[in-house]
Motif scaffolding. Structure first.
Motif, PDB file in Angstrom:
ATOM      1  N   ASP A  38       0.678  -1.370   0.185  1.00  0.00           N
ATOM      2  CA  ASP A  38       0.267   0.031  -0.036  1.00  0.00           C
ATOM      3  C   ASP A  38       0.892   1.218  -0.059  1.00  0.00           C
ATOM      4  N   VAL A  39       1.871   1.141   0.936  1.00  0.00           N
ATOM      5  CA  VAL A  39       2.865   2.385   0.845  1.00  0.00           C
ATOM      6  C   VAL A  39       3.383   2.702  -0.650  1.00  0.00           C
ATOM      7  N   ALA A  40       3.799   1.583  -1.448  1.00  0.00           N
ATOM      8  CA  ALA A  40       4.374   1.729  -2.637  1.00  0.00           C
ATOM      9  C   ALA A  40       3.449   2.360  -3.639  1.00  0.00           C
ATOM     10  N   ARG A  41       2.002   1.711  -3.514  1.00  0.00           N
ATOM     11  CA  ARG A  41       0.904   2.182  -4.542  1.00  0.00           C
ATOM     12  C   ARG A  41       0.646   3.499  -4.186  1.00  0.00           C
ATOM     13  N   ILE A  42       0.714   4.265  -3.030  1.00  0.00           N
ATOM     14  CA  ILE A  42       0.324   5.500  -2.818  1.00  0.00           C
ATOM     15  C   ILE A  42       1.523   6.203  -3.322  1.00  0.00           C
ATOM     16  N   LEU A  43       2.636   5.892  -2.967  1.00  0.00           N
ATOM     17  CA  LEU A  43       3.920   6.653  -3.361  1.00  0.00           C
ATOM     18  C   LEU A  43       3.883   6.965  -4.920  1.00  0.00           C
ATOM     19  N   ARG A  44       3.810   5.786  -5.585  1.00  0.00           N
ATOM     20  CA  ARG A  44       3.645   5.805  -7.245  1.00  0.00           C
ATOM     21  C   ARG A  44       2.356   6.759  -7.462  1.00  0.00           C
ATOM     22  N   ALA A  45       1.299   6.838  -6.932  1.00  0.00           N
ATOM     23  CA  ALA A  45       0.100   7.585  -7.381  1.00  0.00           C
ATOM     24  C   ALA A  45       0.494   9.247  -7.038  1.00  0.00           C
ATOM     25  N   VAL A  46       1.008   9.435  -5.841  1.00  0.00           N
ATOM     26  CA  VAL A  46       1.542  10.639  -5.633  1.00  0.00           C
ATOM     27  C   VAL A  46       2.686  11.199  -6.632  1.00  0.00           C
ATOM     28  N   GLU A  47       3.522  10.463  -6.827  1.00  0.00           N
ATOM     29  CA  GLU A  47       4.384  10.706  -7.973  1.00  0.00           C
ATOM     30  C   GLU A  47       3.934  11.092  -9.189  1.00  0.00           C
ATOM     31  N   ALA A  48       3.038  10.053  -9.631  1.00  0.00           N
ATOM     32  CA  ALA A  48       2.350  10.514 -11.033  1.00  0.00           C
ATOM     33  C   ALA A  48       1.779  11.753 -10.985  1.00  0.00           C
ATOM     34  N   ARG A  49       0.982  12.179  -9.897  1.00  0.00           N
ATOM     35  CA  ARG A  49       0.365  13.349 -10.136  1.00  0.00           C
ATOM     36  C   ARG A  49       1.404  14.390 -10.017  1.00  0.00           C
ATOM     37  N   TRP A  50       2.295  14.410  -9.272  1.00  0.00           N
ATOM     38  CA  TRP A  50       3.310  15.291  -9.029  1.00  0.00           C
ATOM     39  C   TRP A  50       4.172  15.847 -10.338  1.00  0.00           C
ATOM     40  N   VAL A  51       4.494  14.699 -11.028  1.00  0.00           N
ATOM     41  CA  VAL A  51       4.878  14.829 -12.611  1.00  0.00           C
ATOM     42  C   VAL A  51       3.880  15.566 -13.475  1.00  0.00           C
ATOM     43  N   ALA A  52       2.731  15.066 -13.513  1.00  0.00           N
ATOM     44  CA  ALA A  52       1.709  15.726 -14.222  1.00  0.00           C
ATOM     45  C   ALA A  52       1.431  17.143 -13.973  1.00  0.00           C
ATOM     46  N   GLU A  53       1.591  17.412 -12.974  1.00  0.00           N
ATOM     47  CA  GLU A  53       1.468  18.851 -12.516  1.00  0.00           C
ATOM     48  C   GLU A  53       2.764  19.757 -12.386  1.00  0.00           C
ATOM     49  N   GLY A  54       4.037  19.048 -12.956  1.00  0.00           N
ATOM     50  CA  GLY A  54       5.019  19.919 -13.583  1.00  0.00           C
ATOM     51  C   GLY A  54       5.958  19.967 -12.210  1.00  0.00           C
ATOM     52  N   PHE A  55       5.933  19.184 -11.294  1.00  0.00           N
ATOM     53  CA  PHE A  55       6.873  19.012 -10.202  1.00  0.00           C
ATOM     54  C   PHE A  55       6.826  20.250  -9.189  1.00  0.00           C
ATOM     55  N   PRO A  56       5.551  20.217  -8.591  1.00  0.00           N
ATOM     56  CA  PRO A  56       5.137  21.223  -7.618  1.00  0.00           C
ATOM     57  C   PRO A  56       6.155  21.048  -6.202  1.00  0.00           C
TER      58      PRO A  56
END
Length: 395
Positions: A361-379
């Motif tokens: 679950d930790v890995a899954r959440i980390l990947r989800a946050v990372e994907a959104r972070w990249v999509a938003e242009g690394f806020p």
């Protein structure tokens, strides 16, 4: 012969070279001379990288003279008469005058000589057979190299076919020199010989072929030469998978973006967008692991590369491989200027601290946050924490 002299250049005034000349020719009998690229490039007003000398001394005599003068030496090619003098301003290769006794298309058996013309006669191109006296800078030109240099003609010394049969790598060397120094139309005899004898290159080592190809592709604009190699059937002998058509556009894009010529990127442009095939090509050419990885990445280019944000590509692939993809897609690289690839400001321990048990679950959440972070242009980190809150709220 000629009475012309080599223009004085920064390298001709080096004190360590003067000391080397004094050691090799203490009586001023012109027993050693500068030869090859240093002479040629100085005549063309180009920067000189490597300095070579030819000498009438046999290798053991050269070694003894260097030792007596306290000059460090390395026997880099003793069987062929080459000793490298290690000088403060850079190494100098010193080779005894020689002539070829026999050749097999890859290697030569040589005998040492005292005759400067014999030594010149065994060299490949007229523009590489120019000598300069290190004290007077007087030039020696036995085969019209100065005239060929003036007209930018790359011409074999003697019969072109015979010179190629001595070493088939000279075909690729011819085209590299043509791309660097030659003008058009090219020497007809040279081109005809290269075309006729191109199949002989199959006996060359893959490393030598790769080195010459990359040397050619790293020149400012090799596209016309590569296209000519394809027309003559030469390119197909060493890189049958290549299509020269995309190369001009890539070279133009590099110039537009202010990027230095990149041989490996240009090889990627020649090859199909097929990672498995490109892996085979890279293995055949005995490229390094890093070179193979980069070519395979470029071969994995996708239509989405034309629209995906440049920084996203750089984060996913690495800066160098992203530049390759952008260039091959004809895109600008401006978004990567002065941009350092960031690191996600979130670690698994922070997620565990929010009540999530260690595990998938930790890995899954980390990947989800990372994907959104990249999509938003690394806020920034504050936004990353908001993204984490949102993912945790999803349960």
């Amino acid at each position: 012969m000629t009475t012309k002299t080599l223009p004085a250049a920064a390298w001709t005034g080096r004190e360590d070279l003067a000391a080397l000349v004094a050691a090799l020719d203490p009586q001023g009998l012109s027993t050693c001379r500068y030869v090859g690229g240093a002479v040629r490039d100085t005549l063309l007003g180009l920067a000189v990288k490597d300095i070579d000398m030819a000498t009438q001394h046999r290798p053991e005599e050269t070694q003894a003279l260097l030792k007596a003068a306290g000059i460090r030496q390395v026997p880099t090619g003793l069987a062929h008469g080459t000793i490298t003098a290690v000088l403060p301003g850079g190494p100098v290769e010193i080779t005894t005058l020689r002539q070829d006794v026999s050749t097999d298309g890859r290697h030569a058996t040589v005998s040492f000589s005292q005759d400067w013309r014999e030594d010149a006669a065994r060299r490949d191109f007229t523009i590489n057979a120019l000598y300069a006296d290190p004290r007077t800078l007087a030039l020696s030109d036995h085969f019209g190299g100065l005239d060929d240099l003036a007209t930018r003609t790359v011409r074999f010394i003697g019969d072109a076919e015979q010179r190629i049969r001595e070493d088939y790598l000279r075909i690729l060397r011819y085209f590299r020199f043509q791309a660097r120094f030659g003008s058009l139309p090219a020497d007809a005899q040279a081109e005809a010989a290269c075309a006729a004898l191109a199949p002989g290159m199959k006996g060359l080592s893959r490393e030598r072929i790769a080195s010459e190809l990359l040397g050619l592709l790293g020149l400012p604009d090799p596209a016309p030469t590569v296209a000519r190699m394809a027309e003559l059937g030469v390119l197909a002998q060493v890189l049958p998978e290549a299509d020269p058509a995309p190369l001009p556009a890539l070279i133009a894009a590099e110039a537009r973006e202010g990027l230095a010529p990149d041989a490996l990127r240009r090889m990627a442009a020649l090859l199909p967008a097929d990672p498995a095939l490109v892996e085979q090509v890279a293995a055949r050419l005995r490229l390094s692991v890093a070179q193979r990885k980069r070519l395979a990445s470029a071969a994995g280019r996708h239509p989405l590369d034309a629209i995906k944000p440049a920084r996203t590509l750089a984060y996913e692939l690495g800066r160098e491989e992203a530049l390759d993809r952008l260039m091959l897609a004809g895109r600008s690289t401006g978004d990567l200027s002065d941009w350092a690839t960031p690191r996600l400001p979130l670690k698994g321990g922070q997620i565990v601290a929010r009540g999530i048990g260690a595990g998938p679950d930790v890995a899954r959440i980390l990947r989800a946050v990372e994907a959104r972070w990249v999509a938003e242009g690394f806020p920034d980190e504050a936004r990353v924490m908001q993204l984490l809150d949102e993912e945790l709220a999803k349960g």
